[in-house]
Design an enzyme around this catalytic site. Structure first.
Site, mmCIF file in Angstrom:
data_model
loop_
_atom_site.group_PDB
_atom_site.id
_atom_site.type_symbol
_atom_site.label_atom_id
_atom_site.label_comp_id
_atom_site.label_asym_id
_atom_site.label_seq_id
_atom_site.Cartn_x
_atom_site.Cartn_y
_atom_site.Cartn_z
ATOM 1 N N SER A 294 8.324 19.626 31.855
ATOM 2 C CA SER A 294 8.884 20.536 32.264
ATOM 3 C C SER A 294 9.977 21.327 31.420
ATOM 4 O O SER A 294 10.713 20.746 30.932
ATOM 5 C CB SER A 294 9.749 20.210 33.546
ATOM 6 O OG SER A 294 8.769 19.590 34.228
ATOM 7 N N GLU B 40 15.210 23.347 30.772
ATOM 8 C CA GLU B 40 15.532 21.859 30.704
ATOM 9 C C GLU B 40 15.430 21.325 29.330
ATOM 10 O O GLU B 40 16.198 20.506 29.085
ATOM 11 C CB GLU B 40 14.532 21.515 31.614
ATOM 12 C CG GLU B 40 14.817 19.918 31.765
ATOM 13 C CD GLU B 40 13.838 19.279 32.772
ATOM 14 O OE1 GLU B 40 13.519 17.940 32.750
ATOM 15 O OE2 GLU B 40 13.282 19.820 33.714
ATOM 16 N N ARG C 201 19.704 17.150 36.375
ATOM 17 C CA ARG C 201 19.239 17.161 35.030
ATOM 18 C C ARG C 201 20.743 17.469 34.129
ATOM 19 O O ARG C 201 20.611 18.314 33.159
ATOM 20 C CB ARG C 201 18.487 18.416 34.639
ATOM 21 C CG ARG C 201 16.847 18.280 35.416
ATOM 22 C CD ARG C 201 16.482 16.943 35.059
ATOM 23 N NE ARG C 201 14.901 17.035 35.480
ATOM 24 C CZ ARG C 201 14.809 16.191 36.924
ATOM 25 N NH1 ARG C 201 15.854 15.751 37.360
ATOM 26 N NH2 ARG C 201 13.519 16.243 37.339
#
Length: 339
Positions: free
Chosen positions: A238, A335, A166
């Protein structure tokens, strides 16, 4: 074609459904079009600005006082093809899942595990989106950007994008310095199923075996079964990243919680823990405070239960982070990009 909107309401442009607005939103089709606009009006980059893709991985904490650039170009062009692979040029405004569908329809491998991830092609390299053992950086050849300092085109090879879990150079060294206008990909024509993650192998087998169509449908079925539809319940997928910790930390936790899942990390000296498991075990799954909550089926997902503000979502996220640290000694980072 360039379109400029003043005081643009953003509730329909962010998947959390937060009721905010931007001072200005500019839609653009191509690199050249955006460059010409910025060359003619330097004030657009003088104040606060950001890029708004599909609005699926962001949380607006308040009204955006500045300019949002929104790519809408949706062309896919084949730039090279042979018996082994296909290379394509994809404009930033394409919906990511449309690109996956395009690949699967042409029997090329590499994107199928990333089916149904919300967002745009231009946003994909920023987060290095990933799922089921696949990351988009594995298929990217280069990323085309407009350098906002010089208003010149800068094409960055994948090897220089600093792709990680990420992570990418666009979240750090190039943050606020470039606008992604297109991404160049290379996909394989040779079957290469990746089914070892989660329930993907069993679901693919149930559908008839590891064909591209079956893998795509398996991923879609699993994701829709676990994740809320943002058109019904506001969310950004998420909200937290899976934490990456040293093997000693993971071993200590594993001794206390034998059922705790552990996954490989980019760094062989470290491992990845499941943030959803940590949040669930801490007792947050299904929690709600009226306006904001944690999804009942997937603890990684924070949801807008009705007219929540960005501050409501952030307060809940902060409480979860503190509790996970207290219970497990592990920090889980967000995130989602906070605007």
């Amino acid at each position: 074609m360039i379109k400029v909107y003043e005081n643009r309401k953003l509730r329909d442009m962010n998947s959390f459904g937060i009721d905010v607005q931007a001072d200005r939103l500019i839609e653009f089709d191509s690199h050249d079009e955006l460059r010409d606009l910025l060359a003619s009006d330097s004030s657009l980059l003088a104040g606060r600005w950001a890029v708004l893709g599909g609005g699926n991985n962001i949380l607006f904490s308040d009204d955006f006082h500045g300019t949002l650039f929104h790519p809408v170009g949706k062309k896919i062009t084949i730039t090279h093809e042979d018996d082994d692979s296909i290379e394509i040029h994809a404009e930033a405004g394409i919906e990511w899942d449309n690109l996956v569908d395009w690949c699967v329809g042409r029997e090329v491998w590499g994107a199928e595990n990333l089916s149904l991830i919300p967002g745009s092609v231009g946003a994909a390299p920023v987060q290095n989106i990933g799922a089921y053992g696949t990351e988009v950086g594995q298929s990217i050849r280069s990323v085309e950007t407009l350098c906002t300092d010089s208003l010149t085109k800068m094409t960055i090879a994948a090897a220089h994008c600093s792709f990680g879990y990420r992570e990418s150079i666009f979240k750090h060294a190039l943050r606020g310095k470039t606008i992604i206008t297109a991404v160049n990909f290379s996909f394989s024509k040779h079957p290469a199923p990746k089914l070892e993650y989660g329930d993907l192998e069993a679901e693919t087998k149930r559908l008839g075996g590891p064909s591209l169509q079956n893998i795509r449908q398996a991923v879609i079925h699993i994701r829709t079964g676990k994740l809320p539809d943002p058109k019904v319940t506001g969310n950004a997928g998420s909200f937290f990243k899976n934490p990456v910790v040293g093997r000693d930390v993971a071993s200590s936790l594993k001794n206390r919680y034998p059922d705790m899942p552990v996954y490989p990390a980019h760094d062989p000296e470290k491992v990845k823990l499941a943030a959803g498991w940590l949040i669930d075990r801490a007792g947050w799954k299904g929690f709600s405070n009226g306006k904001a909550g944690v999804h009942q089926q997937q603890a990684l997902v924070l949801v807008n239960l009705g007219n929540a503000t960005g501050a409501d979502i952030l307060a809940l996220a902060h409480d979860i982070q503190l509790d996970v640290v207290e219970k497990f000694g592990v920090r889980i980072d967000t995130e989602v990009n906070i605007f």
